[in-house]
Design a protein around this motif. Structure first.
Motif, PDB file in Angstrom:
ATOM      1  N   ASP A   8       0.827  -1.209   0.000  1.00  0.00           N
ATOM      2  CA  ASP A   8       0.000   0.000   0.000  1.00  0.00           C
ATOM      3  C   ASP A   8       0.864   1.263   0.000  1.00  0.00           C
ATOM      4  O   ASP A   8       0.653   2.171  -0.805  1.00  0.00           O
ATOM      5  CB  ASP A   8      -0.899  -0.015   1.239  1.00  0.00           C
ATOM      6  N   HIS A  10       0.898   4.192  -2.857  1.00  0.00           N
ATOM      7  CA  HIS A  10       0.542   5.608  -2.649  1.00  0.00           C
ATOM      8  C   HIS A  10       1.548   6.526  -3.342  1.00  0.00           C
ATOM      9  O   HIS A  10       1.221   7.630  -3.749  1.00  0.00           O
ATOM     10  CB  HIS A  10       0.505   5.948  -1.151  1.00  0.00           C
ATOM     11  N   HIS A  53      -7.993  -3.384   0.525  1.00  0.00           N
ATOM     12  CA  HIS A  53      -8.498  -2.555  -0.576  1.00  0.00           C
ATOM     13  C   HIS A  53      -7.395  -2.515  -1.631  1.00  0.00           C
ATOM     14  O   HIS A  53      -6.267  -2.922  -1.355  1.00  0.00           O
ATOM     15  CB  HIS A  53      -8.808  -1.122  -0.114  1.00  0.00           C
ATOM     16  N   HIS A  97      -6.576   4.989  -2.496  1.00  0.00           N
ATOM     17  CA  HIS A  97      -7.276   3.703  -2.515  1.00  0.00           C
ATOM     18  C   HIS A  97      -8.388   3.744  -3.560  1.00  0.00           C
ATOM     19  O   HIS A  97      -8.841   4.813  -3.937  1.00  0.00           O
ATOM     20  CB  HIS A  97      -7.897   3.422  -1.146  1.00  0.00           C
TER      21      HIS A  97
HETATM   22 ZN   LIG Z   1      -3.263   3.257   2.105  1.00  0.00          ZN
END
Ligand SMILES: [Zn+2]
Length: 280
Positions: free
Chosen positions: A185, A189, A227, A244
């Motif tokens: 994640d 980003h 997610h 996300h």
């Molecule tokens: Zn995140």
């Protein structure tokens, strides 16, 4: 008649005991289908050899969840608002699967590449309306660490998971384990494809070890994401977002009954884990 009832009753009790299983949950934070496809261009992935079902991840107040709400769904089985940890949308504390496991005498292990304030691990023991409420998270984390084994800032999941699996096989107690690859994640980003692949390859190697362990141990394994992050497309491997997305994420299960072609809701994953762990 009475004899027959007693017989049936004891049969139910017996089968419950026999079927009680430990659970390992692995969360690739931000890991969508295309993250796997892009990482596989680097090297073959174990997860790509297994068929995956899909999971819908929307939260109580948003089509696109964040890690706090989604991890709360995996820990408590309810949808909550984004940024909230371990609370229902009407602000009631929910008992997490990790807390319930401790209460019922099982061992609990949480291992993550994130720091000790990370939203995903926090959702398993903290209860607050903000994932940035560091004071509450720290207090509840320290309290929970007296009863469970919490490991943060893991550099390599695939290395660290070996010690954990060794410990699990030496100990004859049942357990709940949550392992998180948080940096899939974080890299997404930043649209940092190189780092994302590195993190995903490490997560995948850890999954392979857990999967092999599960072949000869009484444990059900659930592997999924909270997610998708970055709206990553394949085969170009270009990101189209820094945030996300509401895209479905993959789900793999070892041990439990499941349909690898189904679309599950994230609450279903909790239900399956809970049933495996507590036989209810
Ligand atoms: Zn995140």
């Amino acid at each position: 008649m009475l004899k027959r009832l007693i017989f049936l009753f004891s049969l139910v009790i017996y089968s419950n005991n026999v079927n009680a299983k430990s659970v390992i949950l692995m969360i690739g934070d931000g890991m969508g289908y295309n993250h796997l496809s892009c990482a596989e261009m680097e090297q073959p992935l174990f997860l790509k050899t297994q068929s995956a079902a899909s999971v819908m991840t929307f939260s109580a107040d948003n089509e696109t969840t964040d890690s706090a709400a989604s991890a709360t769904t995996y820990s408590c089985g309810i949808k909550t608002n984004n940024y909230w940890l371990g609370l229902t949308p009407d602000m009631k504390v929910c008992k997490t699967i990790a807390e319930e496991a401790v209460e019922k005498g099982k061992n609990v292990y949480i291992m993550t590449t994130d720091n000790d304030l990370g939203a995903t691990p926090s959702a398993f023991y903290a209860h607050t309306t903000s994932r940035n409420d560091n004071e509450t998270i720290s207090r509840e984390r320290d309290e929970f660490s007296k009863k469970a084994d919490l490991k943060f800032d893991i550099i390599s999941l695939s290395d660290s998971v070996e010690d954990l699996l060794q410990k699990l096989s030496e100990d004859d107690k049942e357990y709940f384990v949550m392992i998180e690859g948080a940096k899939i994640d974080k890299a997404s980003h930043k649209n940092d494809l190189y780092e994302m692949k590195k993190q995903l390859i490490d997560f995948d190697a850890a999954v392979k070890k857990v999967w092999q362990f599960a072949q000869n141990h009484s444990v059900n394994v659930y592997i999924t994401a909270d997610h998708e992050t970055g709206a990553l497309r394949a085969p170009t491997c270009k990101y189209f977002s820094y945030d996300h997305t509401p895209l479905y994420v993959p789900l793999w299960i070892y041990g439990d009954e499941w349909d690898s072609e189904a679309v599950y809701d994230n609450t279903d994953v909790y239900k399956m884990m809970h049933k495996s762990l507590f036989q209810d």
